[in-house]
Design a protein around this motif. Sequence first.
Motif, PDB file in Angstrom:
ATOM      1  N   HIS A  88     -19.487 -72.597 -17.016  1.00  0.00           N
ATOM      2  CA  HIS A  88     -21.005 -73.226 -16.126  1.00  0.00           C
ATOM      3  C   HIS A  88     -19.531 -74.995 -15.501  1.00  0.00           C
ATOM      4  O   HIS A  88     -19.740 -75.318 -14.274  1.00  0.00           O
ATOM      5  N   HIS A 133     -23.791 -71.062 -21.476  1.00  0.00           N
ATOM      6  CA  HIS A 133     -23.399 -71.138 -20.226  1.00  0.00           C
ATOM      7  C   HIS A 133     -24.675 -72.831 -19.971  1.00  0.00           C
ATOM      8  O   HIS A 133     -25.257 -72.603 -19.916  1.00  0.00           O
ATOM      9  N   ASP A 171     -16.789 -68.228 -15.251  1.00  0.00           N
ATOM     10  CA  ASP A 171     -16.718 -68.307 -13.762  1.00  0.00           C
ATOM     11  C   ASP A 171     -15.865 -68.119 -12.966  1.00  0.00           C
ATOM     12  O   ASP A 171     -15.453 -68.376 -11.838  1.00  0.00           O
ATOM     13  N   ASN A 214     -26.239 -69.712 -13.908  1.00  0.00           N
ATOM     14  CA  ASN A 214     -26.879 -69.693 -12.423  1.00  0.00           C
ATOM     15  C   ASN A 214     -26.497 -69.238 -11.287  1.00  0.00           C
ATOM     16  O   ASN A 214     -27.443 -68.836 -10.801  1.00  0.00           O
ATOM     17  N   HIS A 215     -25.331 -69.224 -11.167  1.00  0.00           N
ATOM     18  CA  HIS A 215     -24.741 -68.193  -9.893  1.00  0.00           C
ATOM     19  C   HIS A 215     -25.167 -67.070 -10.016  1.00  0.00           C
ATOM     20  O   HIS A 215     -25.589 -66.542  -8.862  1.00  0.00           O
TER      21      HIS A 215
HETATM   22 MN   LIG Z   1     -22.554 -72.443 -13.605  1.00  0.00          MN
END
Ligand SMILES: [Mn+2]
Length: 210
Positions: free
Chosen positions: A180, A148, A11, A80-81
């Motif tokens: 995450h 993640h 992250d 996801n980012h």
């Molecule tokens: Mn994330």
Amino acid sequence: MATVRLLAFADLHLGKKKSPGVQWAYESLAGAAIRPDAIVFTGDLLDKKKATEADLADGIALFRHITRDLTLPLVHVWGNHDVGSGMIPRFPDLPGVHRPRGDGIEEIRVPGVPLLFHAANVVADPDPRDLLKDLPRVNEPGHVGVLHTEVEGQYTKNPCLPTTQEHLLSRGYGACLLGHVHSPVVLNDDPWIGWIGMGEMLEIDIPALG
Ligand SMILES: [Mn+2]
């Protein structure tokens, strides 16, 4: 029993105001108390809202630094980012960087590192697929999950490859290194299952494959 030493982080969210930044990563890798056998990054290299061209270039340069300057293999997954940033298609294939190629769970082997990594990319933002139910169960040392995930959603409201702590524990892995959730959270001590957290460099020894 032989062990494999890993340094793992998560992250980074390059571009985000609260990101520790690439400089933190360079310094933490250089300042580690151990010389690891491999580096693991568990996703969200780029912030989906704030990452710029310069952040993408910084992320690529960091991965090159790990593989070329430190001469260490890097195992990572997309978060996801990373997906939300839209920049993954422009991230080059780099020698020494190992990640799943498709959208399922994949086994990753790294030359010279006696571990088998079980890893999955996030492919949508959000990614609510019930994919991690298919993580293989093993009965020998040397397996590591690189994921993640929200797990049970206890520490985040962003749905991401849900699973349960009990399921992860039942896979028989030497560790499950998660991304995450931005605060470091240890779900299980031994074997280590948890979120590494933003701005944290985890040093961990894992029993090798027999
Ligand atoms: Mn994330």
